[in-house]
Design a protein around this motif. Structure first.
Motif, PDB file in Angstrom:
ATOM      1  N   GLY A 145       0.862  -1.186   0.000  1.00  0.00           N
ATOM      2  CA  GLY A 145       0.000   0.000   0.000  1.00  0.00           C
ATOM      3  C   GLY A 145       0.898   1.236   0.000  1.00  0.00           C
ATOM      4  O   GLY A 145       2.099   1.165  -0.322  1.00  0.00           O
ATOM      5  N   THR A 192      -1.189  -2.374  -7.038  1.00  0.00           N
ATOM      6  CA  THR A 192      -1.860  -1.074  -6.995  1.00  0.00           C
ATOM      7  C   THR A 192      -1.203  -0.114  -7.982  1.00  0.00           C
ATOM      8  O   THR A 192      -0.187  -0.440  -8.575  1.00  0.00           O
ATOM      9  CB  THR A 192      -1.861  -0.531  -5.554  1.00  0.00           C
ATOM     10  OG1 THR A 192      -2.732   0.582  -5.487  1.00  0.00           O
ATOM     11  CG2 THR A 192      -0.479  -0.114  -5.095  1.00  0.00           C
ATOM     12  N   HIS A 222      -8.576  -3.279  -9.502  1.00  0.00           N
ATOM     13  CA  HIS A 222      -9.586  -2.286  -9.129  1.00  0.00           C
ATOM     14  C   HIS A 222      -9.333  -0.996  -9.914  1.00  0.00           C
ATOM     15  O   HIS A 222      -8.211  -0.767 -10.371  1.00  0.00           O
ATOM     16  CB  HIS A 222      -9.547  -2.019  -7.618  1.00  0.00           C
ATOM     17  CG  HIS A 222      -8.170  -1.688  -7.102  1.00  0.00           C
ATOM     18  ND1 HIS A 222      -7.230  -2.657  -6.795  1.00  0.00           N
ATOM     19  CD2 HIS A 222      -7.561  -0.508  -6.886  1.00  0.00           C
ATOM     20  CE1 HIS A 222      -6.113  -2.082  -6.397  1.00  0.00           C
ATOM     21  NE2 HIS A 222      -6.282  -0.776  -6.450  1.00  0.00           N
ATOM     22  N   THR A 254      -9.424   3.946  -6.390  1.00  0.00           N
ATOM     23  CA  THR A 254     -10.534   3.456  -5.566  1.00  0.00           C
ATOM     24  C   THR A 254     -10.009   2.814  -4.290  1.00  0.00           C
ATOM     25  O   THR A 254     -10.748   2.632  -3.336  1.00  0.00           O
ATOM     26  CB  THR A 254     -11.419   2.447  -6.336  1.00  0.00           C
ATOM     27  OG1 THR A 254     -10.594   1.387  -6.821  1.00  0.00           O
ATOM     28  CG2 THR A 254     -12.109   3.136  -7.495  1.00  0.00           C
ATOM     29  N   LYS A 255      -8.727   2.448  -4.295  1.00  0.00           N
ATOM     30  CA  LYS A 255      -8.000   2.252  -3.047  1.00  0.00           C
ATOM     31  C   LYS A 255      -7.134   3.501  -2.956  1.00  0.00           C
ATOM     32  O   LYS A 255      -6.829   4.113  -3.990  1.00  0.00           O
ATOM     33  CB  LYS A 255      -7.125   1.005  -3.114  1.00  0.00           C
ATOM     34  CG  LYS A 255      -7.943  -0.295  -3.063  1.00  0.00           C
ATOM     35  CD  LYS A 255      -7.048  -1.489  -3.085  1.00  0.00           C
ATOM     36  CE  LYS A 255      -7.365  -2.394  -1.903  1.00  0.00           C
ATOM     37  NZ  LYS A 255      -6.416  -3.519  -1.813  1.00  0.00           N
ATOM     38  N   ARG A 256      -6.714   3.903  -1.789  1.00  0.00           N
ATOM     39  CA  ARG A 256      -5.961   5.148  -1.640  1.00  0.00           C
ATOM     40  C   ARG A 256      -4.747   5.102  -2.568  1.00  0.00           C
ATOM     41  O   ARG A 256      -3.906   4.205  -2.442  1.00  0.00           O
ATOM     42  CB  ARG A 256      -5.586   5.315  -0.178  1.00  0.00           C
ATOM     43  CG  ARG A 256      -4.403   6.187   0.150  1.00  0.00           C
ATOM     44  CD  ARG A 256      -4.570   7.661  -0.158  1.00  0.00           C
ATOM     45  NE  ARG A 256      -3.777   8.442   0.762  1.00  0.00           N
ATOM     46  CZ  ARG A 256      -2.456   8.627   0.669  1.00  0.00           C
ATOM     47  NH1 ARG A 256      -1.767   8.082  -0.308  1.00  0.00           N
ATOM     48  NH2 ARG A 256      -1.836   9.370   1.560  1.00  0.00           N
ATOM     49  N   ALA A 287     -14.198  -1.081  -5.119  1.00  0.00           N
ATOM     50  CA  ALA A 287     -13.048  -1.736  -4.467  1.00  0.00           C
ATOM     51  C   ALA A 287     -13.490  -2.174  -3.074  1.00  0.00           C
ATOM     52  O   ALA A 287     -13.064  -1.618  -2.064  1.00  0.00           O
ATOM     53  CB  ALA A 287     -11.856  -0.796  -4.406  1.00  0.00           C
ATOM     54  N   SER A 342     -11.054  -2.782  -0.104  1.00  0.00           N
ATOM     55  CA  SER A 342     -10.171  -1.731   0.417  1.00  0.00           C
ATOM     56  C   SER A 342     -10.360  -1.579   1.924  1.00  0.00           C
ATOM     57  O   SER A 342     -11.365  -2.019   2.488  1.00  0.00           O
ATOM     58  CB  SER A 342     -10.477  -0.395  -0.260  1.00  0.00           C
ATOM     59  OG  SER A 342     -11.674   0.157   0.263  1.00  0.00           O
ATOM     60  N   TRP A 343      -9.384  -0.909   2.535  1.00  0.00           N
ATOM     61  CA  TRP A 343      -9.543  -0.659   3.972  1.00  0.00           C
ATOM     62  C   TRP A 343     -10.624   0.382   4.243  1.00  0.00           C
ATOM     63  O   TRP A 343     -11.106   0.500   5.361  1.00  0.00           O
ATOM     64  CB  TRP A 343      -8.223  -0.342   4.657  1.00  0.00           C
ATOM     65  CG  TRP A 343      -7.466   0.875   4.196  1.00  0.00           C
ATOM     66  CD1 TRP A 343      -6.342   0.905   3.424  1.00  0.00           C
ATOM     67  CD2 TRP A 343      -7.732   2.251   4.525  1.00  0.00           C
ATOM     68  NE1 TRP A 343      -5.907   2.191   3.231  1.00  0.00           N
ATOM     69  CE2 TRP A 343      -6.736   3.041   3.898  1.00  0.00           C
ATOM     70  CE3 TRP A 343      -8.711   2.893   5.287  1.00  0.00           C
ATOM     71  CZ2 TRP A 343      -6.698   4.436   4.003  1.00  0.00           C
ATOM     72  CZ3 TRP A 343      -8.675   4.277   5.391  1.00  0.00           C
ATOM     73  CH2 TRP A 343      -7.684   5.017   4.756  1.00  0.00           C
ATOM     74  N   TYR A 344     -11.022   1.138   3.204  1.00  0.00           N
ATOM     75  CA  TYR A 344     -12.166   2.054   3.400  1.00  0.00           C
ATOM     76  C   TYR A 344     -13.400   1.252   3.825  1.00  0.00           C
ATOM     77  O   TYR A 344     -14.279   1.746   4.507  1.00  0.00           O
ATOM     78  CB  TYR A 344     -12.503   2.794   2.105  1.00  0.00           C
ATOM     79  CG  TYR A 344     -11.434   3.711   1.550  1.00  0.00           C
ATOM     80  CD1 TYR A 344     -10.575   4.421   2.372  1.00  0.00           C
ATOM     81  CD2 TYR A 344     -11.316   3.901   0.173  1.00  0.00           C
ATOM     82  CE1 TYR A 344      -9.620   5.274   1.838  1.00  0.00           C
ATOM     83  CE2 TYR A 344     -10.368   4.762  -0.367  1.00  0.00           C
ATOM     84  CZ  TYR A 344      -9.511   5.432   0.473  1.00  0.00           C
ATOM     85  OH  TYR A 344      -8.572   6.282  -0.065  1.00  0.00           O
ATOM     86  N   ASN A 350      -9.533  -5.129   5.181  1.00  0.00           N
ATOM     87  CA  ASN A 350      -8.190  -5.634   5.488  1.00  0.00           C
ATOM     88  C   ASN A 350      -8.110  -6.296   6.859  1.00  0.00           C
ATOM     89  O   ASN A 350      -7.115  -6.917   7.188  1.00  0.00           O
ATOM     90  CB  ASN A 350      -7.159  -4.504   5.398  1.00  0.00           C
ATOM     91  CG  ASN A 350      -7.444  -3.399   6.395  1.00  0.00           C
ATOM     92  OD1 ASN A 350      -8.593  -3.129   6.725  1.00  0.00           O
ATOM     93  ND2 ASN A 350      -6.419  -2.763   6.899  1.00  0.00           N
TER      94      ASN A 350
END
Ligand code: NAP
Length: 553
Positions: free
Chosen positions: A184, A209, A320, A324-326, A487, A490-492, A496
């Motif tokens: 990440g 990513t 993804h 959409t993931k940081r 996504a 994601s951790w959003y 995770n």
């Protein structure tokens, strides 16, 4: 015996420092700040891993509230690293004489609302107790380290570290075989630096990513002069854009330009570097076809940089849409895989089975290691709050109330927990923004709210469960209106952390829009909040609220 104060702030990062200053010096409240670490800095106190650096550009990574502070402070690099950020925060603490009300090495373990006394009773791990009318959690969104439960870790004979708990004295990696799990934002910063000193670096990648070069550089005297002369403009931009950065999103769609123009735009953004790549077109995060063009461009760059075709394939095999993931930014990340001492392991093809005393075993082979670096992220947004046993009215517990995911009004307050505020809590734009800008807005809103309570002799505030229901729905709707909802891993979404409810936690409607909503709520006399203690009426509505979520009160 408890220390009696008006307000208690937990956490000594950007949020806590400004909240302490605001409550103490603007409202005149007796205020204490408790911090688990041995000094201030929040995320920057803990994150000292190799390559750690802020992804926000320094000229907007600051407080804007003090003209004097702005005029005296000058950053040296486009993206500051931990030592310089800590120096900045140290200067803030000194300038506003904050340290006298800060207590370090104080890990808060519980906070209980005493309804009769209308006080929060807060206890630290060492057993110290504080009683305060207002409790503000400034505990950070990314502070609860996530170390995956991989079988065998306890028997590992080498050393292992999580990037978010990196030893302050540093780790000598010279001559060591290092395994890094995680790619990440952190892993992408760490790998190029680790590779420079380690004998060998093995990067274990689970999800590929997209990264764009950061292009860090020293700031010139001319640029710093421009910054000094344009604070008001920089602030105005940061406060009026969706992500709180000091750049605007281009007012064009991908389809408005020809493929040649588009390529030139992406190339220029790649050369310029930084998160601004995301701002090249306004529809990148809402239109899949538009987003695909950014993905293709970045994948093309990865393939052009990385010499080994199999490594390039694995690095470019992203599942993804872009951002959409940081989105990380890097300094030589992809180039690192051209070094002789760096190997990529694609965990999708060859998953980790266990950790052995001498290394990591994936399905196909053993990787001999002296050091394992977990760049595996955080129990984001809720982890640090739920690490504290927080009890609201009638003994209700935040851990129970958020079992199915966080519920807040505006990411600022939780129903059933009067006079308890969260800075950049779940349900606020927070992690989707340049944090200090989001933090300033929250601190100022909370300070204004408490000032309103005191001016009007109101002893308590908490959100109306109905407003919370509406806000929860709006947070979900805002995410679904973007590609962020594509996504789900994601951790959003909390994906995770095994067992964590899959709920999109930050507010994706944009910081500018959010600011306007918060200002409107305050202007309407704190619409959506219940003012004053009316326990009977509240108990009824809380029961209903808990029932609707299938959670017992
Ligand atoms: P992260 O984005 O959650 O990335 C964690 C990485 O570890 C991912 O590649 C993840 O893979 C991997 N991982 C987690 N558990 C794993 C397991 N059991 N096995 C294998 N791989 C595993 O965490 P982060 O990189 O620390 O970044 C977190 C956030 O902090 C960022 O998104 C950003 O908001 C912030 N941050 C900011 C800066 C900055 O401004 N300078 C720098 C670093 C971080 P999956 O993707 O498959 O889950």
């Amino acid at each position: 015996m408890e220390e009696e104060i008006d307000a208690l702030v937990i956490g000594a990062g950007f949020a806590g420092l400004y909240q302490l200053y605001s409550l103490r010096d603007r409202l005149g409240l007796s205020t204490r700040l408790l911090e688990a670490g041995d000094d201030l800095g929040g995320t920057w106190y803990w994150n000292r891993y190799p390559g750690a650096r802020c992804d926000s550009e320094s000229h907007a990574y600051r407080y804007f509230f003090s003209k004097e502070l702005n005029e005296e402070w000058e950053w040296t690099e486009r993206y500051p690293g931990p030592p310089e950020i800590l120096k900045y925060l140290g200067r803030v603490a000194e300038k506003f004489d904050l340290r006298r009300d800060m207590r370090f090495g104080c890990r808060v373990v519980s906070a209980r609302y005493d309804e009769g006394a209308n006080r929060w009773v807060v206890e630290t791990a060492a057993g110290e107790r504080y009683a305060a009318t207002y409790l503000v959690a400034a505990v950070g969104c990314l502070s609860s380290a996530n170390v995956p439960d991989i079988p065998g870790l306890r028997d590992f004979a080498g050393q292992w570290f999580h990037t978010g708990r990196w030893p302050h004295e540093g780790v000598d990696l010279a001559g060591k075989r290092v395994g890094q799990i995680g790619t990440g934002s952190t892993g992408i910063q760490a790998a190029p630096v680790i590779a420079q000193s380690a004998a060998h670096l093995t990067v274990f990648q689970r999800t590929a990513t997209y990264s764009v070069p950061a292009r860090n550089a020293p700031l010139t005297p001319e640029f710093n002069r421009w910054v000094r002369e344009n604070h008001a403009e920089i602030r105005a931009v940061a406060e009026s854009t969706p992500n709180g950065h000091a750049f605007r999103i281009a007012d064009r769609n991908v389809a408005d330009v020809t493929p040649e123009e588009r390529r030139a735009i992406y190339e220029a953004a790649w050369e310029k570097g930084g998160l601004q790549f995301r701002a090249t077109f306004r529809d990148l995060l809402v239109n899949q076809a538009a987003n695909d063009t950014a993905c293709e461009f970045i994948k093309g760059r990865i393939r052009a940089i990385v010499r080994d075709p199999e490594t390039a394939r694995a690095l470019a095999d992203v599942d993804h849409p872009y951002a959409t993931k940081r989105p990380p930014i890097d300094t030589g990340y992809y180039e690192t895989f051209n070094r002789d001492n760096v190997t990529l392991v694609d965990l999708r093809a060859d998953p980790i089975e266990c950790i052995m005393p001498r290394g990591i075993r994936t399905r196909s082979r053993e990787h001999a290691l002296d050091v394992i670096v977990f760049a595996t992220g955080y129990d984001a947004m809720t982890g640090a709050l739920l690490a504290i046993d927080i009890r609201g009215r009638e003994g209700r517990s935040l851990r129970d109330d958020w079992r199915a995911g966080p519920h807040t009004y505006l990411g600022l307050q939780v129903p059933g927990y009067p006079n308890f505020f969260t800075i950049t809590g779940p349900g606020s734009p927070s992690v989707l923004t340049n944090m200090p800008v989001a933090i300033e807005q929250h601190v100022e809103w909370i300070t204004g709210c408490i000032a309103h309570l005191r001016r009007n002799g109101i002893d308590a505030i908490e959100p109306d469960p109905e407003a919370v229901r509406r806000w929860d729905a709006h947070v979900e709707e805002a995410a679904n209106a973007t590609l962020l909802s594509k996504a789900k891993h994601s951790w959003y979404y909390g994906a995770n952390v095994p067992g964590k409810p899959r709920v999109f936690m930050p507010y994706a409607g944009g910081l500018a829009r959010y600011r306007a909503i918060c200002a409107d709520v305050a202007a309407k006399g704190y619409e959506g909040f219940l003012l004053g203690r009316t326990p009977v009426a509240r108990s009824a509505s809380m029961g209903e609220f808990a029932e609707a979520r299938g959670v017992g009160v």
